[in-house]
Design an enzyme around this catalytic site. Structure first.
Site, PDB file in Angstrom:
ATOM      1  N   GLY A   9       0.868  -1.184   0.000  1.00 46.49           N
ATOM      2  CA  GLY A   9       0.000   0.000   0.000  1.00 46.49           C
ATOM      3  C   GLY A   9       0.894   1.220   0.000  1.00 46.49           C
ATOM      4  O   GLY A   9       1.412   1.624   1.029  1.00 46.49           O
ATOM      5  N   VAL A  12       0.528   7.922  -0.094  1.00 42.61           N
ATOM      6  CA  VAL A  12       1.539   8.774   0.524  1.00 42.61           C
ATOM      7  C   VAL A  12       2.018   8.296   1.905  1.00 42.61           C
ATOM      8  O   VAL A  12       3.219   8.297   2.181  1.00 42.61           O
ATOM      9  CB  VAL A  12       1.097  10.253   0.527  1.00 42.61           C
ATOM     10  CG1 VAL A  12      -0.140  10.465   1.356  1.00 42.61           C
ATOM     11  CG2 VAL A  12       2.217  11.151   0.998  1.00 42.61           C
ATOM     12  N   GLY A  14       2.019   5.145   3.154  1.00 45.21           N
ATOM     13  CA  GLY A  14       2.797   3.926   2.984  1.00 45.21           C
ATOM     14  C   GLY A  14       4.155   4.205   2.363  1.00 45.21           C
ATOM     15  O   GLY A  14       5.178   3.679   2.791  1.00 45.21           O
ATOM     16  N   ARG A  33      -0.951  -2.534  -5.163  1.00 47.51           N
ATOM     17  CA  ARG A  33      -1.891  -3.266  -6.026  1.00 47.51           C
ATOM     18  C   ARG A  33      -1.639  -2.923  -7.496  1.00 47.51           C
ATOM     19  O   ARG A  33      -1.518  -3.798  -8.333  1.00 47.51           O
ATOM     20  CB  ARG A  33      -3.327  -2.924  -5.617  1.00 47.51           C
ATOM     21  CG  ARG A  33      -4.378  -3.845  -6.161  1.00 47.51           C
ATOM     22  CD  ARG A  33      -5.704  -3.616  -5.442  1.00 47.51           C
ATOM     23  NE  ARG A  33      -5.970  -2.194  -5.272  1.00 47.51           N
ATOM     24  CZ  ARG A  33      -6.585  -1.419  -6.182  1.00 47.51           C
ATOM     25  NH1 ARG A  33      -6.994  -1.933  -7.317  1.00 47.51           N
ATOM     26  NH2 ARG A  33      -6.787  -0.140  -5.940  1.00 47.51           N
ATOM     27  N   ALA A  76      -8.626   2.058   5.477  1.00 52.92           N
ATOM     28  CA  ALA A  76      -9.262   1.241   6.512  1.00 52.92           C
ATOM     29  C   ALA A  76     -10.593   0.687   6.002  1.00 52.92           C
ATOM     30  O   ALA A  76     -11.265   1.303   5.186  1.00 52.92           O
ATOM     31  CB  ALA A  76      -9.492   2.071   7.768  1.00 52.92           C
ATOM     32  N   SER A 128       0.546   8.127  13.953  1.00 51.74           N
ATOM     33  CA  SER A 128       0.118   9.513  13.836  1.00 51.74           C
ATOM     34  C   SER A 128       1.264  10.420  13.419  1.00 51.74           C
ATOM     35  O   SER A 128       2.417  10.170  13.738  1.00 51.74           O
ATOM     36  CB  SER A 128      -0.439  10.020  15.164  1.00 51.74           C
ATOM     37  OG  SER A 128      -0.805  11.384  15.035  1.00 51.74           O
ATOM     38  N   GLY A 129       0.884  11.470  12.706  1.00 52.74           N
ATOM     39  CA  GLY A 129       1.879  12.472  12.330  1.00 52.74           C
ATOM     40  C   GLY A 129       1.753  12.907  10.889  1.00 52.74           C
ATOM     41  O   GLY A 129       2.551  13.698  10.399  1.00 52.74           O
ATOM     42  N   GLY A 130       0.745  12.366  10.213  1.00 50.11           N
ATOM     43  CA  GLY A 130       0.533  12.770   8.826  1.00 50.11           C
ATOM     44  C   GLY A 130       1.684  12.328   7.940  1.00 50.11           C
ATOM     45  O   GLY A 130       2.504  11.489   8.329  1.00 50.11           O
ATOM     46  N   LYS A 182      -5.194   5.028  19.393  1.00 51.65           N
ATOM     47  CA  LYS A 182      -5.103   5.960  18.259  1.00 51.65           C
ATOM     48  C   LYS A 182      -6.458   6.641  18.035  1.00 51.65           C
ATOM     49  O   LYS A 182      -6.520   7.843  17.715  1.00 51.65           O
ATOM     50  CB  LYS A 182      -4.660   5.219  16.983  1.00 51.65           C
ATOM     51  CG  LYS A 182      -4.653   6.101  15.719  1.00 51.65           C
ATOM     52  CD  LYS A 182      -3.740   7.329  15.898  1.00 51.65           C
ATOM     53  CE  LYS A 182      -3.443   8.129  14.665  1.00 51.65           C
ATOM     54  NZ  LYS A 182      -4.444   8.458  13.725  1.00 51.65           N
ATOM     55  N   HIS A 185      -6.749   9.271  20.559  1.00 54.80           N
ATOM     56  CA  HIS A 185      -5.832  10.343  20.126  1.00 54.80           C
ATOM     57  C   HIS A 185      -6.548  11.255  19.126  1.00 54.80           C
ATOM     58  O   HIS A 185      -6.511  12.474  19.224  1.00 54.80           O
ATOM     59  CB  HIS A 185      -4.576   9.734  19.496  1.00 54.80           C
ATOM     60  CG  HIS A 185      -3.752  10.689  18.680  1.00 54.80           C
ATOM     61  ND1 HIS A 185      -4.127  11.107  17.414  1.00 54.80           N
ATOM     62  CD2 HIS A 185      -2.600  11.340  18.959  1.00 54.80           C
ATOM     63  CE1 HIS A 185      -3.234  11.960  16.949  1.00 54.80           C
ATOM     64  NE2 HIS A 185      -2.291  12.115  17.868  1.00 54.80           N
ATOM     65  N   ASN A 186      -7.207  10.646  18.161  1.00 52.64           N
ATOM     66  CA  ASN A 186      -7.898  11.445  17.147  1.00 52.64           C
ATOM     67  C   ASN A 186      -9.067  12.217  17.739  1.00 52.64           C
ATOM     68  O   ASN A 186      -9.325  13.353  17.342  1.00 52.64           O
ATOM     69  CB  ASN A 186      -8.368  10.553  15.993  1.00 52.64           C
ATOM     70  CG  ASN A 186      -7.236  10.219  15.036  1.00 52.64           C
ATOM     71  OD1 ASN A 186      -6.075  10.214  15.421  1.00 52.64           O
ATOM     72  ND2 ASN A 186      -7.570   9.931  13.800  1.00 52.64           N
ATOM     73  N   GLU A 189      -7.625  15.072  19.284  1.00 48.26           N
ATOM     74  CA  GLU A 189      -7.229  15.969  18.176  1.00 48.26           C
ATOM     75  C   GLU A 189      -8.425  16.826  17.738  1.00 48.26           C
ATOM     76  O   GLU A 189      -8.303  18.048  17.560  1.00 48.26           O
ATOM     77  CB  GLU A 189      -6.716  15.085  17.029  1.00 48.26           C
ATOM     78  CG  GLU A 189      -6.451  15.762  15.696  1.00 48.26           C
ATOM     79  CD  GLU A 189      -6.054  14.721  14.623  1.00 48.26           C
ATOM     80  OE1 GLU A 189      -5.098  13.953  14.859  1.00 48.26           O
ATOM     81  OE2 GLU A 189      -6.715  14.658  13.564  1.00 48.26           O
ATOM     82  N   HIS A 452     -39.032   3.657  38.846  1.00 52.21           N
ATOM     83  CA  HIS A 452     -37.693   3.137  38.528  1.00 52.21           C
ATOM     84  C   HIS A 452     -36.808   3.017  39.770  1.00 52.21           C
ATOM     85  O   HIS A 452     -35.680   2.579  39.662  1.00 52.21           O
ATOM     86  CB  HIS A 452     -37.029   4.032  37.470  1.00 52.21           C
ATOM     87  CG  HIS A 452     -37.729   3.966  36.141  1.00 52.21           C
ATOM     88  ND1 HIS A 452     -37.884   2.793  35.449  1.00 52.21           N
ATOM     89  CD2 HIS A 452     -38.328   4.919  35.397  1.00 52.21           C
ATOM     90  CE1 HIS A 452     -38.543   3.023  34.322  1.00 52.21           C
ATOM     91  NE2 HIS A 452     -38.828   4.324  34.268  1.00 52.21           N
TER      92      HIS A 452
HETATM   93  C1  6PG Z   1      -2.914  11.641  12.622  1.00 53.85           C
HETATM   94  C2  6PG Z   1      -4.236  12.110  12.085  1.00 53.85           C
HETATM   95  C3  6PG Z   1      -4.621  11.312  10.897  1.00 53.85           C
HETATM   96  C4  6PG Z   1      -5.682  11.929  10.008  1.00 53.85           C
HETATM   97  C5  6PG Z   1      -7.002  12.092  10.661  1.00 53.85           C
HETATM   98  C6  6PG Z   1      -7.838  13.168  10.045  1.00 53.85           C
HETATM   99  O1  6PG Z   1      -2.902  11.273  13.796  1.00 53.85           O
HETATM  100  O2  6PG Z   1      -1.921  11.661  11.904  1.00 53.85           O
HETATM  101  O3  6PG Z   1      -5.215  11.982  13.072  1.00 53.85           O
HETATM  102  O4  6PG Z   1      -4.961  10.035  11.344  1.00 53.85           O
HETATM  103  O5  6PG Z   1      -5.218  13.117   9.518  1.00 53.85           O
HETATM  104  O6  6PG Z   1      -7.674  10.870  10.535  1.00 53.85           O
HETATM  105  O7  6PG Z   1      -9.117  12.987  10.495  1.00 53.85           O
HETATM  106  P1  6PG Z   1     -10.395  13.672   9.891  1.00 53.85           P
HETATM  107  O8  6PG Z   1     -10.324  13.588   8.403  1.00 53.85           O
HETATM  108  O9  6PG Z   1     -11.495  12.864  10.484  1.00 53.85           O
HETATM  109  O10 6PG Z   1     -10.354  15.092  10.387  1.00 53.85           O
END
Ligand code: 6PG
Length: 476
Positions: A9, A12, A14, A33, A76, A128-130, A182, A185-186, A189, A452
């Protein structure tokens, strides 16, 4: 010699993860793929390390040393299952399959169980971290067996972000624990982003500051206790001017926030676990509301307050108040998120170390922030802390924020600037610290209309009042 790790996969995330591995000296098998992506990766970045491109899944699996370490980086859901189904018949007992996508932790539990039956280790790992994090060092949250971490951990720790020399990667716990963490975490976020956005809105539409000025205010905050990746990028976004129109960028972007689902999952799961993550929930709802274009158009023009701006003296003080309110509300959002992790850990018997979790969020991830040092210290001092808010440092910060926080929430209400994140954080805080809650009245109502029952403060047992009769009380 064979490849030490494989990535399948190559979108970007991967691709960047594969490059990160190669840059750390690993021989990396790469597969996609459609093989054009594989070829492009090797052509563009082949000089960065040793890549072993594979055309087919068979070739990919055959090129790996054993036990194999395979990282799946696809969308996912269905695509993940499709890749797993293709891989499994080609693998041998002891091999480790990692899913680095944002999978739902219940899917991860299901997949882990299925692969276990084949003698395989399945590791659902939050990453995480883009894009940049994947390339230069993400925060990594792997679940799965302890044995899988023995095989995989050193490699993941190598490529993870480092804070004071410590890798932002730790074994979170069995099966779905990594993806659960995770997910939360989101959720955090989302809450963090919403609070920062409200702070901007209040400064803009309450205090009359322009985006460029607000960018400067945020830069100032970023030198203090609010220092974080999200505050930093917010200042950059606010300072940006749209080339086409010459207007502030933030004024030309459609104000409808989108979402891929991890925030929603966090709230759904919190509802199941009975954990009030109101800050995260408000953030998810705020995105939904922003996207409800028809509803907003219909409501536009409804009456609002007569007072709509702060006077200039108040406006000067306001930025400091907002900083205090932001810090306090952020504390609440994190406290709620950590309580959710605590509850998930208990529910699924994951034994998650909250201090270690906070520590690996200090670098690499989207919510990385200076104040995670404080959270790490709080949980290292007491791993069973009922809420972060009672930790000494946070208690003091909450004391210092009291009048500012309340002023911001009242000002928002008075001026008609929506601040659901700030308001819900304060309401949560006041509810938690209240000696008595009106829940006693709710119990009375429930007993009245549905028998109740209720418990009493002064005696054990379950009681019911005969509301329709002589109002005497009986024990049930
Ligand atoms: C991360 C981000 C990453 C993604 C989010 C964006 O930890 O690097 O959380 O997983 O950018 O899923 O989420 P939304 O599109 O739901 O705002």
């Amino acid at each position: 010699s064979q490849a030490q790790v494989g990535v399948t996969g190559l979108a970007v995330m991967g691709r960047n993860l594969a490059r990160n591995l190669a840059r750390h000296g690993y021989r990396v098998a790469v597969h996609n793929r459609t093989s054009a992506r594989t070829t492009a990766l090797v052509e563009e970045f082949g000089h960065e390390g040793e890549f072993r491109p594979a055309r087919t899944t068979e070739e990919f699996v055959a090129s790996l040393e054993r036990p194999r370490r395979i990282v799946i980086m696809v969308k996912a859901g269905g695509p993940t299952d499709a890749v797993i189904d293709e891989l499994v018949p080609l693998l041998d007992a002891g091999d480790v399959v990692v899913d680095g996508g944002n999978a739902h932790f219940l899917d991860t539990r299901r997949r882990e169980q299925a692969l276990r039956a084949h003698g395989l280790h399945f590791v659902g790992s939050g990453i995480s971290g883009g894009e940049q994090g994947a390339l230069e060092g993400p925060s990594i949250m792997p679940g799965g067996t302890a044995e899988s971490y023995r095989v995989l951990g050193p490699l993941l720790e190598d490529i993870a972000a480092k804070v004071d020399g410590a890798p932002c990667c730790t074994h979170i716990g069995p099966d779905g624990a990594g993806h659960f963490v995770k997910m939360v975490h989101n959720g955090i976020e989302y809450a963090d982003m919403q609070l920062i956005a409200e702070a901007y809105d209040l400064l803009r539409h309450g205090a009359g500051r322009q985006p460029g000025e607000i960018a400067e205010i945020f830069r100032g905050w970023n030198d203090g206790r609010l220092e974080s990746y999200l505050i930093g990028i917010t200042a950059e976004v606010l300072a940006h001017t749209d080339a086409a129109t010459g207007k502030p960028f933030v004024d030309v972007v459609l104000d409808q926030a989108e979402q891929k689902g991890t925030g929603r999952w966090t709230v759904q799961t919190a509802l199941e676990l009975g954990i009030p993550v109101s800050g995260i929930a408000e953030a998810v709802f705020a995105r939904s509301l922003s996207g409800s274009a028809e509803l907003r158009a219909a409501a536009h023009g409804l009456p609002g307050p007569t007072e709509t701006w702060l006077d200039s003296a108040a406006s000067d003080r306001f930025a400091e108040d907002v900083e205090q309110a932001l810090y306090a509300s952020k504390m609440v959002a994190y406290a709620q998120g950590f309580n959710q992790i605590q509850a998930g850990s208990a529910e699924y018997a994951w034994d998650i170390d909250l201090g270690a979790t906070a520590a690996i969020w200090r670098g690499g991830c989207i919510i990385r922030a200076r104040f995670l040092d404080r959270i790490t210290a709080a949980y290292r001092a007491d791993g069973r802390l009922p809420t972060l808010l009672t930790d000494e440092h946070f208690r003091e910060a909450l004391a210092g924020a009291q009048s500012s926080w309340r002023r911001v929430v009242t000002t928002a209400a008075q001026l008609g600037v929506p601040a659901p994140g700030f308001a819900t954080a304060l309401a949560y805080y006041d509810s938690l610290r209240a000696e008595r809650l009106p829940a006693s009245l709710v119990q009375g109502q429930r007993d009245y209309f549905g028998a109740h029952t209720y418990r009493r403060t002064d005696r054990v047992g379950t009681f019911h009042t005969l509301w329709g009769g002589d109002r005497s009380e009986e024990e049930r």
